[in-house]
Design a protein around this motif. Sequence first.
Motif, PDB file in Angstrom:
ATOM      1  N   GLY A  29       0.795  -1.225   0.000  1.00 48.91           N
ATOM      2  CA  GLY A  29       0.000   0.000   0.000  1.00 48.91           C
ATOM      3  C   GLY A  29       0.830   1.278   0.000  1.00 48.91           C
ATOM      4  O   GLY A  29       0.637   2.147  -0.856  1.00 48.91           O
ATOM      5  N   PRO A  30       1.775   1.447   0.948  1.00 57.23           N
ATOM      6  CA  PRO A  30       2.570   2.683   0.958  1.00 57.23           C
ATOM      7  C   PRO A  30       3.417   2.865  -0.295  1.00 57.23           C
ATOM      8  O   PRO A  30       3.604   3.991  -0.764  1.00 57.23           O
ATOM      9  CB  PRO A  30       3.444   2.517   2.211  1.00 57.23           C
ATOM     10  CG  PRO A  30       2.675   1.590   3.100  1.00 57.23           C
ATOM     11  CD  PRO A  30       2.022   0.625   2.154  1.00 57.23           C
TER      12      PRO A  30
ATOM     13  N   GLU B 176       1.157   4.058  -3.015  1.00 56.49           N
ATOM     14  CA  GLU B 176       0.748   5.444  -2.738  1.00 56.49           C
ATOM     15  C   GLU B 176       1.862   6.415  -3.105  1.00 56.49           C
ATOM     16  O   GLU B 176       1.618   7.511  -3.642  1.00 56.49           O
ATOM     17  CB  GLU B 176       0.380   5.584  -1.261  1.00 56.49           C
ATOM     18  CG  GLU B 176      -0.204   6.933  -0.896  1.00 56.49           C
ATOM     19  CD  GLU B 176      -0.667   6.993   0.550  1.00 56.49           C
ATOM     20  OE1 GLU B 176      -0.678   8.095   1.108  1.00 56.49           O
ATOM     21  OE2 GLU B 176      -1.009   5.929   1.113  1.00 56.49           O
TER      22      GLU B 176
ATOM     23  N   PRO C  58       2.149   6.440  -7.610  1.00 55.06           N
ATOM     24  CA  PRO C  58       0.790   6.206  -8.118  1.00 55.06           C
ATOM     25  C   PRO C  58       0.736   5.725  -9.568  1.00 55.06           C
ATOM     26  O   PRO C  58      -0.290   5.173  -9.988  1.00 55.06           O
ATOM     27  CB  PRO C  58       0.114   7.576  -7.965  1.00 55.06           C
ATOM     28  CG  PRO C  58       1.234   8.562  -7.861  1.00 55.06           C
ATOM     29  CD  PRO C  58       2.355   7.835  -7.195  1.00 55.06           C
TER      30      PRO C  58
END
Length: 228
Positions: A65-66, A69, A72
């Motif tokens: 996830g990080p 993020e 992108p």
Amino acid sequence: MATLILVRHGRSTANTSAVLAGRTPGVGLDERGVAQAAALPGRLAGVPLAAVVSSPLQRCRETLGPLLEARPDLPLHIEERINECDYGDWSGRKLAELADAPLMEVVQTHPSAVAFPGGESMRGMQQRAVEAVRDWNARIDAEHGEDAVYAMCSHGDIIKSIVADALGMHLDLFQRIHVDPCSVTAIRYGRLRPFLLRLGDTGDLTGVAPRAGRDTEAAEVGGGAGAP
């Protein structure tokens, strides 16, 4: 050919509970695992990733996830063939209660003969994982060139089996390999042979020291929880 960055998922709630999670749904990262995942973008900051491939399980997707993020534009692909080993009837059970099972000795010393009751064989696990890597190497080469680098987030036994294949080791020797949660392993696949560039790199040597009460002769099925 492509360079593969293998990331084991961050420490999970099952790791800290000493449970063999397998494919049990709803197993996510614990507090330390969340912190490990948050540090991953910085650790990979200098690596020009072409794509990210993930096991479908929650703990792998939370680990990535990080990174996604922070980047992108980086495409994410879900790959069923790098899913956790199907431990069958062993899934969700405490490792302490499995330690005395007759099959555990075979898991430790002759894994190529192991088929988990109600689950899959360790040979089948390795075969599907290695096939996935070979297919993704070809795809990344075709789409991004032979100097491309991509990441794959998976599980302890899956990563160990891929490393064993890259080193030309028999599966019966793969329990000699250890990869901590959120560790990074890098393999460059050449035309003639793979090269192991990094193995289980966390930048933290805490886990090297033996821990009190731990059997230092036994491999941690499922990968273990890493350093305390």
